[in-house]
Design an enzyme around this catalytic site. Structure first.
Site, PDB file in Angstrom:
ATOM      1  N   HIS A 308       4.975  -1.482  -5.968  1.00 19.05           N
ATOM      2  CA  HIS A 308       5.737  -1.982  -7.113  1.00 19.05           C
ATOM      3  C   HIS A 308       5.655  -0.975  -8.241  1.00 19.05           C
ATOM      4  CE1 HIS A 308       7.338  -4.637 -10.202  1.00 19.05           C
ATOM      5  NE2 HIS A 308       7.848  -5.325  -9.185  1.00 19.05           N
ATOM      6  N   ASP A 366       8.481  -9.651  -2.533  1.00 15.82           N
ATOM      7  CA  ASP A 366       9.534  -9.703  -1.510  1.00 15.82           C
ATOM      8  C   ASP A 366       8.980  -9.818  -0.106  1.00 15.82           C
ATOM      9  OD1 ASP A 366      11.964  -9.510  -3.037  1.00 15.82           O
ATOM     10  OD2 ASP A 366      11.153  -7.611  -3.692  1.00 15.82           O
TER      11      ASP A 366
HETATM   12  N1  CMC Z   1       5.687   2.656   1.745  1.00 16.62           N
HETATM   13  C1  CMC Z   1       5.075   3.861   1.864  1.00 16.62           C
HETATM   14  N2  CMC Z   1       4.780   4.658   0.816  1.00 16.62           N
HETATM   15  C2  CMC Z   1       5.134   4.217  -0.390  1.00 16.62           C
HETATM   16  C3  CMC Z   1       5.755   2.973  -0.596  1.00 16.62           C
HETATM   17  C4  CMC Z   1       6.035   2.169   0.538  1.00 16.62           C
HETATM   18  N3  CMC Z   1       6.623   0.987   0.396  1.00 16.62           N
HETATM   19  N4  CMC Z   1       5.983   2.797  -1.913  1.00 16.62           N
HETATM   20  C5  CMC Z   1       5.515   3.890  -2.534  1.00 16.62           C
HETATM   21  N5  CMC Z   1       4.999   4.754  -1.610  1.00 16.62           N
HETATM   22  C6  CMC Z   1       4.322   6.027  -1.877  1.00 16.62           C
HETATM   23  C7  CMC Z   1       5.301   7.122  -2.226  1.00 16.62           C
HETATM   24  O1  CMC Z   1       5.742   7.828  -1.090  1.00 16.62           O
HETATM   25  C8  CMC Z   1       4.488   7.959  -3.164  1.00 16.62           C
HETATM   26  O2  CMC Z   1       3.589   8.723  -2.388  1.00 16.62           O
HETATM   27  P1  CMC Z   1       3.156  10.239  -2.852  1.00 16.62           P
HETATM   28  O3  CMC Z   1       2.434  10.030  -4.146  1.00 16.62           O
HETATM   29  O4  CMC Z   1       2.309  10.735  -1.747  1.00 16.62           O
HETATM   30  O5  CMC Z   1       4.432  10.996  -3.017  1.00 16.62           O
HETATM   31  C9  CMC Z   1       3.645   6.951  -3.929  1.00 16.62           C
HETATM   32  O6  CMC Z   1       3.525   5.826  -3.045  1.00 16.62           O
HETATM   33  C10 CMC Z   1       4.280   6.482  -5.256  1.00 16.62           C
HETATM   34  O7  CMC Z   1       5.627   6.121  -4.987  1.00 16.62           O
HETATM   35  P2  CMC Z   1       6.758   6.010  -6.091  1.00 16.62           P
HETATM   36  O8  CMC Z   1       8.088   6.064  -5.426  1.00 16.62           O
HETATM   37  O9  CMC Z   1       6.477   7.024  -7.171  1.00 16.62           O
HETATM   38  O10 CMC Z   1       6.467   4.581  -6.685  1.00 16.62           O
HETATM   39  P3  CMC Z   1       7.447   3.781  -7.590  1.00 16.62           P
HETATM   40  O11 CMC Z   1       6.604   3.009  -8.506  1.00 16.62           O
HETATM   41  O12 CMC Z   1       8.484   4.653  -8.190  1.00 16.62           O
HETATM   42  O13 CMC Z   1       8.202   2.851  -6.518  1.00 16.62           O
HETATM   43  C11 CMC Z   1       8.988   0.969  -5.330  1.00 16.62           C
HETATM   44  C12 CMC Z   1       8.121   1.475  -6.495  1.00 16.62           C
HETATM   45  C13 CMC Z   1       8.963  -0.552  -5.343  1.00 16.62           C
HETATM   46  C14 CMC Z   1      10.446   1.444  -5.504  1.00 16.62           C
HETATM   47  C15 CMC Z   1       8.396   1.529  -4.005  1.00 16.62           C
HETATM   48  O14 CMC Z   1       7.038   1.138  -3.871  1.00 16.62           O
HETATM   49  C16 CMC Z   1       9.206   1.101  -2.789  1.00 16.62           C
HETATM   50  O15 CMC Z   1      10.193   1.761  -2.459  1.00 16.62           O
HETATM   51  N6  CMC Z   1       8.786  -0.016  -2.103  1.00 16.62           N
HETATM   52  C17 CMC Z   1       9.510  -0.542  -0.984  1.00 16.62           C
HETATM   53  C18 CMC Z   1      10.706  -1.355  -1.472  1.00 16.62           C
HETATM   54  C19 CMC Z   1      10.284  -2.676  -2.058  1.00 16.62           C
HETATM   55  O16 CMC Z   1       9.502  -3.434  -1.481  1.00 16.62           O
HETATM   56  N7  CMC Z   1      10.881  -3.006  -3.221  1.00 16.62           N
HETATM   57  C20 CMC Z   1      10.654  -4.281  -3.897  1.00 16.62           C
HETATM   58  C21 CMC Z   1       9.970  -4.113  -5.202  1.00 16.62           C
HETATM   59  S1  CMC Z   1       9.417  -5.689  -5.849  1.00 16.62           S
HETATM   60  C22 CMC Z   1      10.877  -6.504  -6.285  1.00 16.62           C
HETATM   61  C23 CMC Z   1      11.247  -6.419  -7.691  1.00 16.62           C
HETATM   62  O17 CMC Z   1      10.415  -6.685  -8.586  1.00 16.62           O
HETATM   63  O18 CMC Z   1      12.438  -6.088  -7.923  1.00 16.62           O
END
Ligand code: CMC
Length: 431
Positions: A308, A366
């Site tokens: 998240h 989710d």
């Molecule tokens: N699976 C594997 N690796 C992940 C995931 C995941 N679901 N999420 C983040 N990472 C890794 C990412 O590759 C990165 O690794 P590194 O530092 O080695 O490059 C690190 O964790 C940080 O990722 P980020 O993209 O900078 O994190 P963020 O805060 O920008 O992304 C997110 C948040 C929700 C978009 C992401 O965790 C994601 O894509 N999750 C899967 C989709 C999901 O479940 N979304 C629903 C969110 S909750 C609903 C809502 O409130 O709207």
């Protein structure tokens, strides 16, 4: 709002500017960068607005490090346990919990607006028969502005309120109709004697030819999902609604823009993506392979339902829904939902894995809402529609708050231009 200052100096020129520093009720303080562009000629750079407070808000507070979520100051755990979705709607819209009389009036008001114009229903037949219900939602909600021009003056508080009530009241009908159209069944009319959530389930699952029966556990589970999705401060879709309506756009058009934003798999589309992902796993033995893919830097695959942007310890909504998922599955029988075993194994492996621990990647709301919706028989393509229905009140509350804020202006972010420097046009025969 308490006020201090922060001094910012441009080391290249030696020029300084004193910026007001504001302290809110909870959470990090913010400094007001507006004087900076005026006095230093500098903008700030913040892709994804992760370090930018775009507005003042008194609706929802999130502390991602501590896993806290408050609606108008009330912990979401208490609301989930003791309140109802419609009471939460009242709280978000009006700022306080209603008295019994106010609640009765609000409930009557909402239920009395639950029907949609018959002309609106004819819109559905223009959509392709296998259109995604979210595509229909974007179109039909936007089309509401063509039916209610009697109440589109956003500067009139009464117009705003009636639009708010109409949107909350009609969303379940529009949502259920989008599903009925996609499966070729007749639309059901709302039954205002039922509760908000039960009425929605009836419009989804009843047909004119058979009586409608639904378990109270199912109604309660959906009610919980609705409460926990009602608002989430300045996320992508709420910010979209604010930005769209900052131009003076009408509420139906602005909410339609929010629905488009919510549809994305990184936002509201995630619960659907969770189930689609779980369905690719044939047995629990295959779960480690999926986890390995998620950890592989050369693979763009992410574990849906994990991580998240804000919650870095745990998602409080996920904690509540995790328990609800177990309760629902205990009642209906976990063996009815083979995906549950796979989901449980995925949760277990990921929670013990260094990659996920280091990055604070926990199952999010989710992950569990997807499992509950699957267990209670909601079709996959309706998951994000349910999120839309629940979040409508949050978007409207954000919209109303913005219009009452004397500081609000049309949203217009700036940019760091990195394209070509000025150059002269070359006629096509000389290129
Ligand atoms: N699976 C594997 N690796 C992940 C995931 C995941 N679901 N999420 C983040 N990472 C890794 C990412 O590759 C990165 O690794 P590194 O530092 O080695 O490059 C690190 O964790 C940080 O990722 P980020 O993209 O900078 O994190 P963020 O805060 O920008 O992304 C997110 C948040 C929700 C978009 C992401 O965790 C994601 O894509 N999750 C899967 C989709 C999901 O479940 N979304 C629903 C969110 S909750 C609903 C809502 O409130 O709207």
């Amino acid at each position: 709002m308490a006020k201090d200052t922060v001094t910012v100096t441009n080391n290249a020129t030696g020029q300084s500017v004193e910026l007001p520093l504001y302290h809110g009720t909870h959470g990090p303080s913010v400094f007001d960068i507006r004087p900076m562009s005026k006095q230093l000629g500098l903008f700030t750079y913040d892709p994804g607005f992760v370090s930018t407070a775009s507005c003042q808000s008194g609706i929802t507070y999130i502390d991602g490090d501590e896993g806290i979520l408050l609606y108008r100051g009330y912990p979401v755990e208490q609301l989930a346990e003791q309140s109802s979705y419609l009471e939460v709607c009242y709280l978000l819209l009006y700022g306080d919990l209603p008295s019994a009389e106010q609640m009765g009036e609000f409930q009557d008001m909402i239920m009395n607006h639950s029907m949609v114009h018959e002309g609106l229903r004819r819109f559905y037949s223009g959509f392709h028969h296998d259109a995604h219900p979210m595509a229909i939602m974007v179109g039909v909600v936007g089309a509401l502005s063509a039916f209610y021009h009697d109440s589109l003056d956003i500067h009139d508080p009464q117009h705003r309120e009636i639009s708010a009530h109409r949107l909350i009241a009609k969303m379940p009908t529009i949502a259920a109709d989008s599903y009925k159209y996609s499966i070729g069944q007749p639309f059901m009319y709302p039954d205002n004697s039922l509760g908000y959530v039960e009425n929605y389930l009836r419009m989804m699952f009843a047909t004119p030819s058979k009586p409608f029966e639904i378990s109270p556990t199912v109604v309660r589970a959906l009610e919980l999902i609705m409460i926990l999705h009602a608002d989430h401060e300045q996320n992508a879709s709420a910010s979209t609604v604010r930005l769209a309506s900052s131009s003076g756009a009408n509420p139906f058009a602005s909410i339609s823009a929010g629905i488009g934003s919510l549809w994305g798999p990184a936002h509201g589309g995630a619960n659907e993506a969770v189930i689609r992902m779980l369905e690719t796993i044939e047995s629990v033995e295959d779960v480690p392979k999926l986890v390995a893919r998620a950890k592989d830097r050369n693979d763009k695959f992410r574990l849906m339902g994990f991580g998240h942007r804000i919650y870095k310890k745990y998602d409080p909504r996920a904690r509540i829904l995790r328990q609800a998922a177990h309760e629902v599955l205990a009642e209906i029988g976990a063996e009815q939902v083979p995906l549950f075993e796979i989901a449980t194994e995925l949760e277990r492996i990921a929670l013990e894995d260094e990659y996920f621990i280091e990055r604070s990647l926990y199952p999010n709301v989710d992950f569990y809402s997807g499992i509950i919706l699957k267990a209670i028989g909601i079709p996959l393509n309706m998951y994000t529609v349910i999120f839309t229905m629940a979040r409508t009140v949050g978007w409207i509350s954000q919209w109303m708050e913005m219009l009452d804020d004397p500081e609000y202006r049309i949203g217009r972010p700036r940019q760091l231009y990195v394209g070509e420097a000025r150059r002269d046009y070359v006629p096509i025969d000389k290129r």
